[in-house]
Design an enzyme around this catalytic site. Structure first.
Site, mmCIF file in Angstrom:
data_model
loop_
_atom_site.group_PDB
_atom_site.id
_atom_site.type_symbol
_atom_site.label_atom_id
_atom_site.label_comp_id
_atom_site.label_asym_id
_atom_site.label_seq_id
_atom_site.Cartn_x
_atom_site.Cartn_y
_atom_site.Cartn_z
ATOM 1 C CE1 TYR A 140 41.000 42.441 43.162
ATOM 2 C CE2 TYR A 140 40.916 41.700 40.885
ATOM 3 C CZ TYR A 140 40.758 41.444 42.236
ATOM 4 O OH TYR A 140 40.368 40.186 42.653
ATOM 5 C CE LYS A 144 43.302 39.803 44.226
ATOM 6 N NZ LYS A 144 43.270 38.995 45.475
#
Length: 233
Positions: A140, A144
């Site tokens: 994740y 990002k």
């Protein structure tokens, strides 16, 4: 003046709140979701039904909207798999990068002619994980960090065309994803110590009405007293 803004992931959570607030202000919302049923009750002028896990389908889907001008797009949709690197499967990595990075890049590319025509605004809803990673955040956080790189590159490229680009980094706000993350960590959750989605949405919608002689490149949002993510002892 009314604006036309596309919101991804508009079926629930922050995306739905964004659609509601934009519509309440008189803006026209193009609401995106994976299924038509997900948009039940979501205020919108048009819809984009599309699975962002299949970026190759984006160009045809956007062509069907017939957009000549677009005042803004909010890249809100995303996915998170929380686990140690040792347990992050290849499928998780590929899915996370497709949805969180490749799809926003391709959607932006396809929308750029309409955004340039309107001197529009691209908002990437990033995360605190896009600034600093930690245990179990590898896929994740990597996605990002990549989203930040996309935004930074786009900002420099599109400044001559009048397109503004903002990365928003919300942290610890009250959503299903935040609760799911804490469940995966076996951590406590206290919504009174999280920022409300309404507050996050208002901050984002206000970006589209900032004076023309300025741009907010990055915006970090945190609750006053966030509850750290720690496994229960």
């Amino acid at each position: 003046m009314s604006k036309t803004i596309l919101v991804t992931g508009a079926g629930r959570g922050l995306g739905r709140t964004l659609a509601e607030q934009l519509s309440a202000r008189g803006d026209k919302v193009i609401a995106h979701a994976r299924t038509e049923s997900a948009l039940d009750g979501v205020p919108h002028e048009a819809k984009l039904v599309l699975d962002l896990a299949e970026p190759a389908a984006i160009a045809d889907a956007v062509t069907g909207l017939g957009l000549d001008r677009l005042d803004g797009v909010i890249h809100n949709a995303g996915i998170a798999h929380i686990a140690p690197v040792a347990d992050q499967t290849l499928e998780w990595w590929e899915q996370t990068l497709r949805i969180n990075v490749t799809a926003p890049a391709e959607l932006t590319r396809v929308l750029l002619p309409a955004l340039r025509a309107a001197r529009g605004h691209v908002v990437f809803v990033n995360s605190g994980a896009g600034i600093a990673s930690g245990p179990k955040w590898s896929s994740y956080a990597a996605s990002k960090h990549a989203l930040k790189a996309l935004a930074d590159a786009l900002r420099g490229e599109e400044q001559p065309n009048g397109v503004r680009v903002t990365s928003v980094y919300p942290s610890h706000f009250d959503t299903d994803m935040q609760r799911s993350v804490r469940e995966q960590y076996d951590a406590e959750y206290d919504r009174s110590r999280a920022t409300s989605p309404e507050s996050i949405a208002k901050t984002i919608t206000d970006l589209f009405h900032t004076p023309e002689d300025m741009v907010i490149n990055e915006l970090r949002i945190e609750p006053p007293n966030p509850l750290p993510i720690r496994a229960r002892s």
